[in-house]
Write a protein that holds these residues in place. Structure first.
Motif, short mmCIF file in Angstrom:
data_model
loop_
_atom_site.label_atom_id
_atom_site.label_comp_id
_atom_site.label_asym_id
_atom_site.label_seq_id
_atom_site.Cartn_x
_atom_site.Cartn_y
_atom_site.Cartn_z
N ALA A 264 21.22 -15.56 -41.58
CA ALA A 264 20.75 -15.78 -40.08
C ALA A 264 19.52 -16.74 -40.10
N ALA A 265 18.55 -15.96 -41.03
CA ALA A 265 17.33 -16.53 -41.35
C ALA A 265 17.33 -18.06 -41.73
N GLN A 266 18.32 -18.36 -42.80
CA GLN A 266 18.18 -19.76 -43.26
C GLN A 266 18.59 -20.59 -42.23
N GLU A 267 19.78 -20.13 -41.65
CA GLU A 267 20.19 -20.95 -40.27
C GLU A 267 19.25 -21.44 -39.47
N ALA A 268 18.20 -20.30 -39.12
CA ALA A 268 17.15 -20.48 -38.22
C ALA A 268 16.28 -21.73 -38.74
N LEU A 269 16.02 -21.70 -40.03
CA LEU A 269 15.02 -22.56 -40.62
C LEU A 269 15.43 -23.87 -40.46
N ASP A 270 16.93 -24.05 -40.64
CA ASP A 270 17.55 -25.27 -41.06
C ASP A 270 17.86 -26.11 -39.53
N GLU A 271 17.98 -25.15 -38.50
CA GLU A 271 18.25 -25.72 -37.11
C GLU A 271 17.35 -26.34 -36.41
N ALA A 272 17.33 -26.99 -35.55
CA ALA A 272 16.33 -27.36 -34.51
C ALA A 272 16.10 -26.29 -33.43
N GLU A 273 14.94 -26.59 -32.64
CA GLU A 273 14.53 -25.65 -31.49
C GLU A 273 15.79 -25.67 -30.50
N GLU A 274 16.28 -26.85 -30.23
CA GLU A 274 17.45 -26.73 -29.37
C GLU A 274 18.71 -25.92 -29.72
N GLN A 275 18.91 -26.07 -30.99
CA GLN A 275 19.90 -25.16 -31.52
C GLN A 275 19.72 -23.70 -31.44
N VAL A 276 18.38 -23.41 -31.57
CA VAL A 276 17.83 -21.94 -31.59
C VAL A 276 18.30 -21.39 -29.91
N LYS A 277 17.84 -22.44 -29.12
CA LYS A 277 17.86 -22.10 -27.72
C LYS A 277 19.38 -21.79 -27.44
N GLY A 278 20.27 -22.62 -27.75
CA GLY A 278 21.98 -22.58 -27.43
C GLY A 278 22.19 -21.32 -28.07
N ALA A 279 21.79 -20.98 -29.30
CA ALA A 279 22.43 -19.57 -30.01
C ALA A 279 22.13 -18.50 -29.13
N ARG A 280 20.75 -18.74 -28.74
CA ARG A 280 20.34 -17.38 -27.87
C ARG A 280 21.24 -17.14 -26.88
N GLN A 281 21.32 -18.40 -25.88
CA GLN A 281 22.23 -18.13 -24.60
C GLN A 281 23.40 -17.69 -25.09
N ALA A 282 24.19 -18.20 -26.13
CA ALA A 282 25.61 -17.63 -26.54
C ALA A 282 25.38 -16.15 -26.94
N TYR A 283 24.47 -15.65 -27.61
CA TYR A 283 24.08 -14.42 -27.85
C TYR A 283 24.14 -13.56 -26.83
N GLU A 284 23.45 -14.04 -25.74
CA GLU A 284 23.23 -13.14 -24.50
C GLU A 284 24.62 -13.10 -23.67
N GLU A 285 25.40 -14.16 -23.94
CA GLU A 285 26.58 -13.96 -23.40
C GLU A 285 27.69 -13.11 -23.95
N THR A 286 27.49 -13.11 -25.18
CA THR A 286 28.11 -11.92 -26.08
C THR A 286 27.97 -10.63 -25.68
N VAL A 287 26.48 -10.45 -25.49
CA VAL A 287 26.05 -9.14 -25.17
C VAL A 287 26.55 -8.65 -23.89
N SER A 288 26.51 -9.68 -22.97
CA SER A 288 26.91 -9.30 -21.73
C SER A 288 28.80 -8.76 -21.69
N SER A 289 29.18 -9.51 -22.49
CA SER A 289 30.71 -9.59 -22.41
C SER A 289 31.03 -8.10 -23.19
N GLN A 290 30.07 -7.87 -24.40
CA GLN A 290 30.61 -6.40 -24.99
C GLN A 290 30.09 -5.43 -24.10
N THR A 291 29.05 -5.49 -23.31
CA THR A 291 28.66 -4.29 -22.23
C THR A 291 29.82 -4.11 -21.39
#
Length: 307
Positions: free
Chosen positions: A213-240
């Motif tokens: 995950a750390a290597q991916e964060a270094l390789d990805e651009a800021e926009e990709q990080v934002k997208g991943a964060r949004q996807a993560y928040e959606e999965t957390v909501s679904s899991q709840t």
């Protein structure tokens, strides 16, 4: 009387299900005429799941004590842990209860008792309740359970009908000899007397996942990080949402198990009452025969004197 009654109950609840009712009735008969006799007579025969837990408590008290100790530690630590840590502990708690349940099932099988999956589920639910709730833990440790118990760890559990006596809470069952360690048992179950590893076990892949995950964060651009964060928040909501649905379904399953245990207990009570009714019928018939004989003798005497 309470201490003497507890001692008698401890002895009777250590017996097999087949031995329970005859032993209870014999003890009550021996104490006939006393308040203690009445109290002994009211001791309820345990359900199969409750009996299996009672057997485990008596034959492997050290392991049960450790399980209950870990349950207490988890309850104390829960408030200070993150969601991820709690999920890891919950997974381990389920593994521990499943392992100990399998061992309890093996002990019952060694005693010649057939254990269905439904009964196994009730045993596991009872052990889980003991880890989640301190009073449930006391009920289990008493070895005087009469029914299986369930709890979510949130609402207070009514244990009035779950134990043989109110004084059972705080009482500890007397241990009995463990089964032969060389006997056949489930290979997946821990050996009798062996304490399972109950400390928090980290995810073995956690470090690899974190590095990736750390290597991916270094390789990805800021926009990709934002997208991943949004996807993560959606999965957390679904899991709840899924966790809430899972808890609801489990509560429904536990209620069905409780109803089944109640029906089994009612059937046992009817069987006991039927035995008492048969005894009463036999005594009444003997009295009828004696009265009939007396009447016939009197009638013969009247006839003799009038002829």
């Amino acid at each position: 009387m309470s201490e003497e009654l507890l001692a008698i109950a401890d002895e009777i609840y250590a017996l097999t299900l087949a031995e329970f009712t005859p032993a209870r009735d014999a003890r009550a008969k021996a104490l006939k005429g006393s308040d203690l006799a009445k109290a002994v007579k009211t001791l309820k025969k345990p359900s199969l799941a409750a009996w299996i837990v009672n057997v485990l408590v008596r034959r492997d008290p050290d392991q049960v004590d450790q399980v209950l100790t870990v349950g207490a530690a988890l309850r104390e630590a829960a408030a200070a842990m993150s969601g991820e840590q709690l999920r890891a502990l919950t997974r381990q708690r389920r593994q521990v209860t499943a392992a100990v349940t399998q061992q309890a099932r093996s002990l019952a099988t060694e005693s010649g008792v057939k254990v269905t999956q439904a009964v196994t589920d009730q045993v596991e639910a009872t052990l889980t309740a003991a880890m989640l709730d301190q009073r449930c833990a006391q009920a289990v440790r008493s070895g005087l359970l009469v029914t299986a118990i369930t709890t979510t760890g949130v609402d207070e559990v009514d244990l009035g009908g779950a134990v043989a006596l109110p004084a059972a809470l705080g009482f500890e069952a007397s241990p009995v000899a463990s089964p032969d360690p060389d006997s056949d048992s489930d290979p997946d179950a821990p050996a009798a007397g062996t304490r399972p590893d109950l400390h928090v076990v980290p995810d073995p892949e956690a470090e690899v996942k974190a590095l990736a995950a750390a290597q991916e964060a270094l390789d990805e651009a800021e926009e990709q990080v934002k997208g991943a964060r949004q996807a993560y928040e959606e999965t957390v909501s679904s899991q709840t949402e899924l966790e809430a649905r899972s808890m609801q379904l489990q509560a429904e399953i536990d209620e069905l198990k409780r109803r089944l245990a109640d029906r089994e207990e009612s059937a046992d009570e009817v069987d006991d009452a039927l035995g008492d009714a048969e005894d009463a019928r036999t005594e009444a018939y003997a009295e009828l025969e004696e009265a009939t004989a007396t009447r016939d003798a009197a009638a013969a005497e009247v006839e003799r004197r009038t002829t």
